[in-house]
Structure formats: C-alpha cells, structure tokens
Enzyme design. Structure first.
Site, short mmCIF file in Angstrom:
data_model
loop_
_atom_site.label_atom_id
_atom_site.label_comp_id
_atom_site.label_asym_id
_atom_site.label_seq_id
_atom_site.Cartn_x
_atom_site.Cartn_y
_atom_site.Cartn_z
N GLU A 119 51.92 -56.00 -38.78
CA GLU A 119 53.08 -56.24 -37.90
C GLU A 119 52.91 -55.70 -36.48
OE1 GLU A 119 56.54 -54.77 -39.96
OE2 GLU A 119 56.31 -56.19 -41.61
N ASN B 165 48.04 -58.59 -41.06
CA ASN B 165 49.18 -59.05 -41.87
C ASN B 165 50.45 -59.03 -41.03
OD1 ASN B 165 50.18 -59.68 -44.60
ND2 ASN B 165 51.22 -57.69 -44.51
N HIS C 204 58.42 -63.77 -46.27
CA HIS C 204 59.76 -63.35 -46.73
C HIS C 204 60.74 -64.42 -46.26
CE1 HIS C 204 58.40 -59.42 -48.01
NE2 HIS C 204 57.84 -59.20 -46.84
N GLU D 125 53.35 -61.28 -49.30
CA GLU D 125 54.58 -60.58 -49.70
C GLU D 125 55.68 -61.58 -50.04
OE1 GLU D 125 55.66 -57.58 -46.80
OE2 GLU D 125 53.57 -57.03 -46.45
N ASP E 100 58.63 -63.63 -51.10
CA ASP E 100 59.90 -63.65 -51.82
C ASP E 100 60.80 -64.65 -51.11
OD1 ASP E 100 60.58 -62.00 -49.63
OD2 ASP E 100 61.19 -60.29 -50.85
C1 XIL Z 1 59.08 -52.66 -47.95
C2 XIL Z 1 59.24 -52.15 -49.37
O1 XIL Z 1 59.37 -53.24 -50.22
C3 XIL Z 1 60.44 -51.24 -49.48
O2 XIL Z 1 60.47 -50.62 -50.76
C4 XIL Z 1 60.40 -50.15 -48.41
O3 XIL Z 1 61.58 -49.41 -48.45
C5 XIL Z 1 60.21 -50.77 -47.05
O4 XIL Z 1 59.06 -51.59 -47.03
N1 XIL Z 1 56.81 -55.81 -44.65
C6 XIL Z 1 55.83 -55.06 -45.24
C7 XIL Z 1 56.15 -54.29 -46.48
O5 XIL Z 1 54.67 -55.12 -44.83
O6 XIL Z 1 55.41 -53.09 -46.56
C8 XIL Z 1 57.62 -53.98 -46.58
O7 XIL Z 1 57.86 -53.36 -47.84
C9 XIL Z 1 58.42 -55.25 -46.42
C10 XIL Z 1 58.18 -55.86 -45.06
#
Ligand code: XIL
Length: 452
Positions: free
Chosen positions: A162, A205, A241, A270, A272
């Site tokens: 990020e 990422n 996400h 990631e 979802d």
């Molecule tokens: C999130 C986790 O899922 C949570 O448990 C934590 O509190 C915060 O981070 N981008 C990312 C992940 O790269 O590491 C993040 O994970 C979600 C967004």
C-alpha cells in the site's frame, strides 16, 4: 550467519516436530474424509493455489482448523508477520505466533505468503520517530531479520504494501518511509529482500488497484520501470476487498493481464466480497474465472476462513458462514475452479467427519482405546469408521458406538449409537473399546470416517 543458522534450525525443528506428531497420529489412525474435492485441490488441478488468511489464535478451534485443512492449500498470516507483531521494540524480534501458522501450514503441505515487510500501518511508533539514516537501516534490518527467519519457507513476500495514495493523483502515499526516504524506499526494500532470500517471490501489494484506474496506472508504471531497470520484482498482489461501494471491476481480468504482460506473476491476495446469496456467489465466481483466464495469475487468497472472524464480519464477505457451513459463494468458487461445488465432493449435504485415536488406559495384557469423531464444517446426523486391531489382538467390548465385524473378525466398523450420531459443525463425540493384547502391543489403525 550464526543468527541465520539458528533461525533455520528453529524452523527445521518446528517442522520436524510437526511431522513426527503427524506421523504418530496418522499411523494410528486419523484420516479426514475426502479432501479430493476442495478449493485447494481444484485450484491445484489448474496449476494454482487457493488460500486463506489465518490468525494463530484460532488454530486451536477444531472447526476452524478442519475447514482450513480440508479446503485450502496456502495460508497468509493475517497479522502475525506485520512489523508491530515481529519487531514492536527496535532490534527485538518475536516470531512465535507467525511460527505457529507457518508450522501448521508447512506440516500440511500448504504454501505460505509472507505479509508484509514494509507498510505504513500496524507500524510501531518507534519507527516513525527515526531520522532518515536510521530509518533506512531499521527498514533493511527488519526485512533482513524477518526474511532470514523464514528463509526457504515462504513462497512469496509482500515486500511493500500500500505505498500509493487512493484517488486520482497517482501519487505515493505519505508514510515515514516515503516522507523520509523518498520514492527510492520501495526499490531499496526489494533489493534488500532479494539479497536475503533469492528463492522467495517478491511482490508489491495494494488495494483499489483491481481495475484500470489512476492508482493502478501508477503501480503499473512503477512495475514497468522496475522491470526495465532490473529492480527485482516477481509479482503484484491485488487485495480485492470488494463491497457495493467498491464492486468487482468489469476490467478486472484485463487489469490482471496487463500487469502479467509486464513479466510478473499476479495474485489475488486478500479477497473478500461483502454480500450474500446469489449476488455474492456470482462475484466470487467471476473473480475465480478472471484469475483462471490469466495464465500468470498463480493463486487466490481469501481474507479469512469464516465470516465469524472476518475483519469485515458484518459484511459476511467470505466463503464459510459463522458456523463453517459452505455458502453459495463457496459453491460458485469451487465450480468455477472445475470442482463439484460441494464441500468434500460428498453427497451434497457437505457432511464429513474425521477421527483420531488415543489409548486411554493400558495394562499388562490389554488396553482401552478411545476414538474421537469430529464433524467437519457441516452438521452431521450419522457417522461410521473402521478400526483394525492387529492380530492376535481381540476386541473384548465396545461402548458409545455400534460395532459390526468383517468375516475375519479383525476389522470392526463402528457406527454411531442411537444417541451420538448428530453433531454440530466441528463438534466431537467419542466411542471406546477394550482390547486383549495377546502378546501384541501395537496400536489399532483407523479407517476413514464417513458421515451423512
Ligand atoms: C487487516 C486485518 O485483517 C485485521 O485483523 C487488522 O486489524 C488490520 O489489518 N490490507 C492489508 C491487510 O494488507 O493486512 C489488512 O488486514 C487489510 C487491508
């Protein structure tokens, strides 16, 4: 060097212990019914992995671990490898929680993605207080120590996470690294990472880079420049996400493809998707299809095993509900991967069980055996498993189960008793039996458990 040898030894020891335990358990028994048709095996048949983010503190929950082990062949520690977890105090490294996940995954033959080395978030405050010179050495030391510890164990690392701003500017995000070290921190992090573990794939990422937009264009330009100048980068992770405000983009596949065309692997890291029912299922199916259509899309990771523990739990964004029942989204993902669409490839009810054995008591010429039967991620109403006692042992009596014998009288099939066939997902019951050793002290062997 000494440090690195110690780290390797620790990792080897951890894996060694896991395999010894696995060997002992398996020899006596436990087989999980049918991992033949799972997200992981279906993805593997397409040359890909299908993984989940995992939290160390849930691994002790039977339904969590059994769903993970049955369905997924890759894990990403959800928080345990982040800077605040691994180096909360400068120079003092903590790996126990991440080790637990890595040990579990490697013991099951799963790949591990390392997440993440350099990120503005979940960053301890001591890092932001450093001068530029100090920050550079702290960053390189962090990368070196963490990667050394897991050297050889990690398939791909999110080296930098990020680093770009949201919105239309295409600018880099303000962070201690960006503000003090400038654009060059990303390149430096990748070069350091390559020097530590040349076998690990090194990824950039990010989120909101899933379609073609100003942010993904900026990442694209960086990757193109890295490739042109020989800066080591092997992959780009697309967090993915999604929700109604940020839906699966229509040019998702095209965007993955244009990055792949730069000569890097792409991974959905990631995933979802908030929602439910058919709409959510359609989105999941489309994401899987997009990855399969891009030959360099090497795998998909969903950001959690169950809605119960999702970081966006209220949006129910995952493939298994809070009771570990497979959702329509699961069937859509599995079908898109070429699988049957039902967990375990079973009768459609999703009913599965697993068994494990312990000797509860032993004496000179006998022992009491105990078999624990655990339901998989769906409720079951009946179970059955085989028990073979090595000749010339003889089973004298059984309880809490209903036995029948093969013609030779050596293998008994034990079905549930009238009162212990129904189990909630992840719940367990047990049956027992007394065996006369007749001179043979070997442990019994269990067959696979079947459930309906
Ligand atoms: C999130 C986790 O899922 C949570 O448990 C934590 O509190 C915060 O981070 N981008 C990312 C992940 O790269 O590491 C993040 O994970 C979600 C967004």
């Amino acid at each position: 060097m000494a440090t690195s040898n110690r780290s390797r030894a620790r990792v080897a020891l951890r894996t060694g212990v896991a395999s010894i335990l696995a060997a002992v358990t398996v020899a006596a028994l436990s087989q999980t019914a049918a991992a033949a048709d799972s997200l992981g095996s279906a993805a593997a048949a397409k040359g890909r992995y299908f993984g989940a983010a995992v939290a160390a503190n849930h691994l002790g929950e039977t339904a969590y671990a059994s769903t993970l082990d049955r369905e997924f062949n890759q894990v990403t520690p959800e928080n345990e490898m982040k800077w605040d977890a691994t180096e909360s105090t400068r120079g003092s490294f903590t790996f126990s929680n991440a080790d637990q996940i890595v040990g579990h995954a490697l013991g099951k033959g799963m790949k591990v993605r390392g997440h993440t080395l350099v990120w503005h978030s979940q960053l301890p405050s001591w890092v932001s207080g450093l001068s530029a010179t100090d920050l550079r050495s702290a960053m390189n030391n962090h990368i070196t120590q963490v990667m050394e510890h897991y050297k050889g164990d990690i398939y791909a690392w999110d080296v930098v996470n990020e680093a770009f701003q949201d919105g239309g500017s295409g600018a880099r995000r303000s962070s201690p690294f960006q503000d003090k070290l400038g654009n060059g921190f990303i390149e430096e992090a990748f070069r350091t990472a390559r020097s530590v573990d040349p076998a690990a794939k090194l990824c950039y990422n990010d989120y909101n880079t899933d379609g073609v937009n100003a942010k993904s264009n900026a990442v694209y330009a960086m990757v193109k420049d890295f490739k042109a100048r020989g800066v080591p980068i092997d992959c780009v992770g697309f967090q993915s996400h999604f929700n109604s405000a940020s839906p699966v983009p229509s040019d998702y596949q095209a965007n993955l493809q244009r990055f792949a065309d730069l000569g890097v692997d792409v991974q959905i890291t990631e995933l979802d998707i908030e929602g439910s029912g058919t709409a959510q299922a359609t989105n999941y199916g489309n994401v899987v299809k997009a990855c399969l259509a891009v030959s360099r899309c090497t795998g998909i990771t969903v950001w959690g095993v169950t809605d119960k523990y999702s970081w966006r739990s209220s949006g129910t964004p995952l493939l298994f509900d809070s009771n570990y029942a497979a959702k329509p989204a699961y069937s859509a993902a599995l079908t898109a991967l070429g699988g049957s669409g039902t967990p375990g490839g079973g009768d459609g009810s999703g009913a599965t069980c697993s068994v494990s054995y312990t000797t509860s008591e032993a004496w000179n010429d006998g022992y009491n055996g105990k078999v624990t039967v655990t339901a998989g991620s769906s409720p079951i109403t009946a179970w059955s498993t085989g028990v073979t006692v090595p000749a010339p042992q003889k089973v004298v009596t059984t309880w809490n189960g209903s036995p029948s014998w093969d013609s030779g009288g050596t293998v008994m099939t034990v079905k549930n008793a009238a009162y212990n066939g129904s189990l909630a997902p992840g719940a367990s019951t047990s049956f027992g039996f007394t065996v006369q050793k007749n001179g043979n002290g070997a442990a019994p062997v269990l067959g696979a458990c079947t459930a309906s």
